[in-house]
Design an enzyme around this catalytic site. Structure first.
Site, PDB file in Angstrom:
ATOM      1  N   SER A  60       0.807  -1.216   0.000  1.00 32.62           N
ATOM      2  CA  SER A  60       0.000   0.000   0.000  1.00 32.62           C
ATOM      3  C   SER A  60       0.843   1.269   0.000  1.00 32.62           C
ATOM      4  O   SER A  60       2.003   1.272   0.391  1.00 32.62           O
ATOM      5  CB  SER A  60      -0.908   0.020   1.232  1.00 32.62           C
ATOM      6  OG  SER A  60      -1.630  -1.175   1.345  1.00 32.62           O
TER       7      SER A  60
HETATM    8  N1  SAH Z   1      -0.929  -5.177   3.820  1.00 30.55           N
HETATM    9  C1  SAH Z   1      -0.127  -5.437   2.637  1.00 30.55           C
HETATM   10  C2  SAH Z   1      -0.776  -5.004   1.354  1.00 30.55           C
HETATM   11  C3  SAH Z   1      -2.006  -5.758   1.084  1.00 30.55           C
HETATM   12  S1  SAH Z   1      -2.435  -6.087  -0.594  1.00 30.55           S
HETATM   13  C4  SAH Z   1       1.239  -4.815   2.725  1.00 30.55           C
HETATM   14  O1  SAH Z   1       1.506  -4.074   3.678  1.00 30.55           O
HETATM   15  O2  SAH Z   1       2.062  -5.101   1.857  1.00 30.55           O
HETATM   16  C5  SAH Z   1      -3.829  -7.099  -0.212  1.00 30.55           C
HETATM   17  C6  SAH Z   1      -3.481  -8.510   0.151  1.00 30.55           C
HETATM   18  O3  SAH Z   1      -4.675  -9.136   0.588  1.00 30.55           O
HETATM   19  C7  SAH Z   1      -2.994  -9.311  -1.046  1.00 30.55           C
HETATM   20  O4  SAH Z   1      -1.736  -9.859  -0.769  1.00 30.55           O
HETATM   21  C8  SAH Z   1      -4.072 -10.387  -1.208  1.00 30.55           C
HETATM   22  O5  SAH Z   1      -3.557 -11.627  -1.636  1.00 30.55           O
HETATM   23  C9  SAH Z   1      -4.628 -10.481   0.189  1.00 30.55           C
HETATM   24  N2  SAH Z   1      -5.968 -11.058   0.294  1.00 30.55           N
HETATM   25  C10 SAH Z   1      -7.043 -10.875  -0.516  1.00 30.55           C
HETATM   26  N3  SAH Z   1      -8.104 -11.574  -0.061  1.00 30.55           N
HETATM   27  C11 SAH Z   1      -7.697 -12.218   1.074  1.00 30.55           C
HETATM   28  C12 SAH Z   1      -8.330 -13.103   1.998  1.00 30.55           C
HETATM   29  N4  SAH Z   1      -9.599 -13.488   1.871  1.00 30.55           N
HETATM   30  N5  SAH Z   1      -7.591 -13.568   3.035  1.00 30.55           N
HETATM   31  C13 SAH Z   1      -6.306 -13.206   3.195  1.00 30.55           C
HETATM   32  N6  SAH Z   1      -5.652 -12.384   2.351  1.00 30.55           N
HETATM   33  C14 SAH Z   1      -6.341 -11.886   1.295  1.00 30.55           C
END
Ligand code: SAH
Length: 212
Positions: A60
């Protein structure tokens, strides 16, 4: 420009953007974002922008990380759950502010990479697992705080159920997959209060664990 100078510039941008909580700013300052971005984007690690981290996912934008972390009002004795580990950057920042941080990611390889970063940074209060974060982590519930870093079309009921009374949930919610609003939900004895505080754009929250 040196890494130190870039970092100071970014912190000033975050302050200007509304991140004023000194504990949050200190946690961001102490977390080397360059460790969380791929080799090819090293020179952009301290720009205020989201960057690709593989598997179609992104780390992010720092301002959004700062504002979401601030909105969560994390205390040092708290147990916090993050959904969407991704690179592990947001988890690392939260872990510096709370007692214990649990984080769930649906892409197994991302969990592995994030765990290596936590180890390198000696962040021993983080537990990461591969799983479907929409279901939360019932064995560890209740949580004082929950942060979701992928966009939901609706707030998953399991997460609301696993939030303690007095707890706060921060989650991007949107119906069309492009434009979402960050929602801050506070659970009280009487029910729930809900406010939206920032337009954002996150990758979608998807059900199940990703196939390799
Ligand atoms: N917090 C992260 C950025 C998140 S991007 C950072 O600091 O880098 C969003 C993430 O959510 C992605 O890696 C995606 O694979 C994950 N995601 C999406 N749906 C999800 C779910 N149901 N359970 C766990 N992770 C999920």
């Amino acid at each position: 420009m040196s890494v130190a100078a870039r970092k100071i510039r970014l912190l000033m941008e975050l302050r200007r953007g509304g991140v004023v909580d000194t504990r949050v700013l200190a946690a961001i300052e102490r977390t080397p974002r360059e460790l969380f971005v791929p080799e090819t984007f090293q020179d952009q690690a301290y720009e205020d922008q989201a960057l690709p981290i593989g598997r179609g996912q992104t780390i992010s934008q720092p301002l959004v990380v700062g504002l979401m972390t601030q909105a969560l009002e994390v205390g040092e004795r708290m147990k916090v759950l993050e959904i969407g580990t991704g690179s592990g950057y947001q988890a690392a920042i939260l872990a510096r502010l709370c007692r214990r941080l649990y984080t769930i990611e649906r892409h197994k390889p991302l969990v592995k990479e994030a765990e290596e970063r936590f180890k390198a940074l000696r962040l021993h209060n983080i537990t990461a697992i591969a799983g479907d974060g929409m279901k939360g982590w019932p064995e560890q519930a209740p949580f004082d705080r929950i942060m979701v870093t992928a966009a939901a079309t609706e707030i998953p009921q399991a997460l609301v159920d696993q939030l303690d009374v007095g707890g706060i949930l921060v989650i991007p919610v949107g119906s069309d997959g492009y434009a979402q609003d960050l929602i801050k939900l506070v659970k009280t004895e009487a029910g729930m209060t809900r406010e939206s505080f920032l337009p954002v754009r996150f990758v979608p929250l998807l059900p199940g664990v990703a196939e390799e």
